[in-house]
Design a protein around this motif. Sequence first.
Motif, PDB file in Angstrom:
ATOM      1  N   MET A 194       0.944  -1.139   0.131  1.00 55.94           N
ATOM      2  CA  MET A 194      -0.042   0.099  -0.140  1.00 55.94           C
ATOM      3  C   MET A 194       0.805   1.598   0.175  1.00 55.94           C
ATOM      4  SD  MET A 194      -2.519   1.094   3.010  1.00 55.94           S
ATOM      5  CE  MET A 194      -3.554   2.511   2.831  1.00 55.94           C
ATOM      6  N   ALA A 195       0.596   2.260  -0.788  1.00 54.28           N
ATOM      7  CA  ALA A 195       1.500   3.383  -1.000  1.00 54.28           C
ATOM      8  C   ALA A 195       1.085   4.364   0.177  1.00 54.28           C
ATOM      9  CB  ALA A 195       0.976   4.104  -2.380  1.00 54.28           C
ATOM     10  N   ARG A 196       2.208   4.789   0.381  1.00 49.99           N
ATOM     11  CA  ARG A 196       2.029   5.550   1.884  1.00 49.99           C
ATOM     12  C   ARG A 196       2.618   7.307   1.567  1.00 49.99           C
ATOM     13  NH1 ARG A 196      -1.346   3.306   5.460  1.00 49.99           N
ATOM     14  NH2 ARG A 196      -0.475   1.379   6.218  1.00 49.99           N
ATOM     15  N   THR A 197       2.117   8.227   2.149  1.00 46.55           N
ATOM     16  CA  THR A 197       2.801   9.544   1.957  1.00 46.55           C
ATOM     17  C   THR A 197       3.851   9.511   3.096  1.00 46.55           C
ATOM     18  OG1 THR A 197       0.634  10.448   1.254  1.00 46.55           O
ATOM     19  CG2 THR A 197       2.466  12.036   2.049  1.00 46.55           C
ATOM     20  N   VAL A 198       5.148  10.087   2.522  1.00 39.02           N
ATOM     21  CA  VAL A 198       6.395   9.987   3.232  1.00 39.02           C
ATOM     22  C   VAL A 198       6.950  11.295   3.400  1.00 39.02           C
ATOM     23  CG1 VAL A 198       8.639   8.798   3.612  1.00 39.02           C
ATOM     24  CG2 VAL A 198       6.768   7.545   2.566  1.00 39.02           C
ATOM     25  N   LEU A 199       7.460  11.761   4.251  1.00 37.12           N
ATOM     26  CA  LEU A 199       8.102  12.870   4.456  1.00 37.12           C
ATOM     27  C   LEU A 199       9.426  12.714   5.024  1.00 37.12           C
ATOM     28  CD1 LEU A 199       8.536  16.165   3.953  1.00 37.12           C
ATOM     29  CD2 LEU A 199       7.525  16.320   6.426  1.00 37.12           C
ATOM     30  N   VAL A 200      10.754  13.109   4.479  1.00 36.40           N
ATOM     31  CA  VAL A 200      11.635  12.900   4.769  1.00 36.40           C
ATOM     32  C   VAL A 200      12.449  14.532   4.931  1.00 36.40           C
ATOM     33  CG1 VAL A 200      14.232  11.996   4.422  1.00 36.40           C
ATOM     34  CG2 VAL A 200      12.048  10.727   3.366  1.00 36.40           C
ATOM     35  N   THR A 201      12.832  14.684   6.099  1.00 37.42           N
ATOM     36  CA  THR A 201      13.548  16.027   6.367  1.00 37.42           C
ATOM     37  C   THR A 201      14.874  15.965   6.029  1.00 37.42           C
ATOM     38  OG1 THR A 201      14.255  15.584   8.897  1.00 37.42           O
ATOM     39  CG2 THR A 201      11.999  16.662   8.303  1.00 37.42           C
ATOM     40  N   GLY A 202      15.543  16.972   5.173  1.00 34.93           N
ATOM     41  CA  GLY A 202      16.757  16.782   4.840  1.00 34.93           C
ATOM     42  C   GLY A 202      17.016  15.704   3.671  1.00 34.93           C
ATOM     43  N   GLY A 203      15.772  15.476   2.913  1.00 29.77           N
ATOM     44  CA  GLY A 203      15.980  14.501   2.035  1.00 29.77           C
ATOM     45  C   GLY A 203      16.531  15.091   0.658  1.00 29.77           C
ATOM     46  N   ASN A 204      16.834  16.285   0.569  1.00 32.33           N
ATOM     47  CA  ASN A 204      17.636  16.664  -0.649  1.00 32.33           C
ATOM     48  C   ASN A 204      18.967  16.188  -1.059  1.00 32.33           C
ATOM     49  OD1 ASN A 204      18.294  18.314   1.624  1.00 32.33           O
ATOM     50  ND2 ASN A 204      19.023  19.824   0.312  1.00 32.33           N
ATOM     51  N   ARG A 205      19.832  15.630  -0.108  1.00 31.43           N
ATOM     52  CA  ARG A 205      20.919  15.167  -0.288  1.00 31.43           C
ATOM     53  C   ARG A 205      21.630  14.058   0.883  1.00 31.43           C
ATOM     54  NH1 ARG A 205      24.783  18.276   2.297  1.00 31.43           N
ATOM     55  NH2 ARG A 205      23.904  20.006   3.707  1.00 31.43           N
ATOM     56  N   GLY A 206      22.755  13.472   0.532  1.00 31.02           N
ATOM     57  CA  GLY A 206      23.125  12.529   1.852  1.00 31.02           C
ATOM     58  C   GLY A 206      21.999  11.412   2.143  1.00 31.02           C
ATOM     59  N   ILE A 207      21.910  10.879   3.335  1.00 29.65           N
ATOM     60  CA  ILE A 207      21.387   9.913   3.810  1.00 29.65           C
ATOM     61  C   ILE A 207      19.917  10.002   3.503  1.00 29.65           C
ATOM     62  CG2 ILE A 207      20.544   8.642   5.866  1.00 29.65           C
ATOM     63  CD1 ILE A 207      23.510   8.961   6.936  1.00 29.65           C
ATOM     64  N   GLY A 208      19.405  11.246   3.568  1.00 29.80           N
ATOM     65  CA  GLY A 208      17.904  11.844   3.438  1.00 29.80           C
ATOM     66  C   GLY A 208      17.513  11.398   2.072  1.00 29.80           C
ATOM     67  N   LEU A 209      18.521  11.771   1.150  1.00 27.96           N
ATOM     68  CA  LEU A 209      18.152  11.385  -0.247  1.00 27.96           C
ATOM     69  C   LEU A 209      18.074  10.071  -0.672  1.00 27.96           C
ATOM     70  CD1 LEU A 209      17.575  12.471  -3.281  1.00 27.96           C
ATOM     71  CD2 LEU A 209      20.284  12.719  -3.341  1.00 27.96           C
ATOM     72  N   ALA A 210      19.010   9.241  -0.114  1.00 23.43           N
ATOM     73  CA  ALA A 210      18.794   7.699  -0.284  1.00 23.43           C
ATOM     74  C   ALA A 210      17.559   7.273   0.263  1.00 23.43           C
ATOM     75  CB  ALA A 210      20.129   7.257   0.282  1.00 23.43           C
ATOM     76  N   ILE A 211      17.206   7.594   1.446  1.00 21.10           N
ATOM     77  CA  ILE A 211      15.997   7.131   2.336  1.00 21.10           C
ATOM     78  C   ILE A 211      14.641   7.540   1.310  1.00 21.10           C
ATOM     79  CG2 ILE A 211      14.351   7.645   4.146  1.00 21.10           C
ATOM     80  CD1 ILE A 211      16.920   8.133   5.771  1.00 21.10           C
ATOM     81  N   ALA A 212      14.733   9.189   0.814  1.00 23.80           N
ATOM     82  CA  ALA A 212      13.577   9.336  -0.099  1.00 23.80           C
ATOM     83  C   ALA A 212      13.549   8.530  -1.456  1.00 23.80           C
ATOM     84  CB  ALA A 212      13.682  10.801  -0.533  1.00 23.80           C
ATOM     85  N   GLN A 213      14.542   8.178  -1.991  1.00 23.51           N
ATOM     86  CA  GLN A 213      14.519   7.467  -3.295  1.00 23.51           C
ATOM     87  C   GLN A 213      14.264   5.790  -2.917  1.00 23.51           C
ATOM     88  OE1 GLN A 213      18.634   8.545  -4.335  1.00 23.51           O
ATOM     89  NE2 GLN A 213      17.923   9.886  -5.921  1.00 23.51           N
ATOM     90  N   ALA A 214      14.693   5.576  -1.815  1.00 22.97           N
ATOM     91  CA  ALA A 214      14.021   4.069  -1.484  1.00 22.97           C
ATOM     92  C   ALA A 214      12.488   4.076  -1.398  1.00 22.97           C
ATOM     93  CB  ALA A 214      14.937   3.563  -0.188  1.00 22.97           C
ATOM     94  N   PHE A 215      12.087   5.125  -0.573  1.00 23.42           N
ATOM     95  CA  PHE A 215      10.531   4.927  -0.648  1.00 23.42           C
ATOM     96  C   PHE A 215       9.909   5.305  -2.195  1.00 23.42           C
ATOM     97  CE2 PHE A 215      11.311   5.961   4.034  1.00 23.42           C
ATOM     98  CZ  PHE A 215      10.350   4.801   4.639  1.00 23.42           C
ATOM     99  N   ALA A 216      10.317   6.137  -2.828  1.00 25.69           N
ATOM    100  CA  ALA A 216       9.884   6.438  -4.101  1.00 25.69           C
ATOM    101  C   ALA A 216       9.994   5.106  -4.963  1.00 25.69           C
ATOM    102  CB  ALA A 216      10.556   7.612  -4.707  1.00 25.69           C
TER     103      ALA A 216
END
Length: 234
Positions: free
Chosen positions: A1-23
């Motif tokens: 089931m698709a969820r709405t996810v917010l990653v703070t500092g998701g523009n680079r570094g670990i946050g970006l990797a996290i955001a991309q994994a959810f996407a």
Amino acid sequence: MARTVLVTGGNRGIGLAIAQAFAKQGDRVAVTHRGSGAPEGLFGVQCDITDSAAVDAAFTEVENALGPVEVLVANAGVTQDTLLLRMSEEQFTGVIDTNLTGSFRCAKRAASKMLRARWGRIIFISSVVGLYGSPGQVNYAASKAGLVGMARSITRELGSRNITANVVAPGFIETDMTAVLPEATQAEYKKNIPLGRMAKPEEVADVVTFLAGDAAAYITGAVIPVDGGMGMGH
Ligand code: NDP
């Protein structure tokens, strides 16, 4: 089931990797940035997490575009290293204001909607040094240790509403934050890592998506190390 996810500092570094994994797994993903804009394919909101009004506005923007935040990853963080006797009060409170109070601002804002939905996942990105300690990082370690108490208190407050709160404690990860460390310091750190290497941000991201997923529904108030064994027992 698709969820709405917010990653703070998701523009680079670990946050970006996290955001991309959810996407990649099909979730609706928003990231905060402080002016850099969002990487391609991610919904970006400008937000400095030291500013409560900006946090509120960012959540509202995400809600309007993607729906209420169901998974919050409080990842944004800073270091300002120096030894205790040289550390100014501003250097201490500044790091706390971003890493600890900033995470509180986001968790509080997210929790109100999670409570209504009776479902939510809050994941705090702490650090191995939060419980292990680190010379020159009194401010940073205190902020990261504080996230453990925060997650566990949220667990006790909101657990009955099907909201989990967990902490991921990365060790030494290849990002801008660690790239600034001198070679000698990096070599010294590696000596204390049983796996003998730094991790890629994606190795942290995989643990975060696991914690947000159905397979981790019964895990809450946990501190999950992703540190190559560096902090064992802490
Ligand atoms: P980076 O320095 O690469 O990125 C930090 C991120 O935090 C950026 O997106 C930055 O935004 C954001 N940020 C900083 N201050 C604020 C603020 N006031 N408001 C909003 N966003 C802010 O860090 P990493 O990717 O390495 O680290 C991510 C998290 O992981 C941090 O919490 C860090 O403490 C933790 N961590 C990192 C480890 C490592 O080895 N790298 C080890 C253990 C934990 P902007 O681009 O606008 O500056």
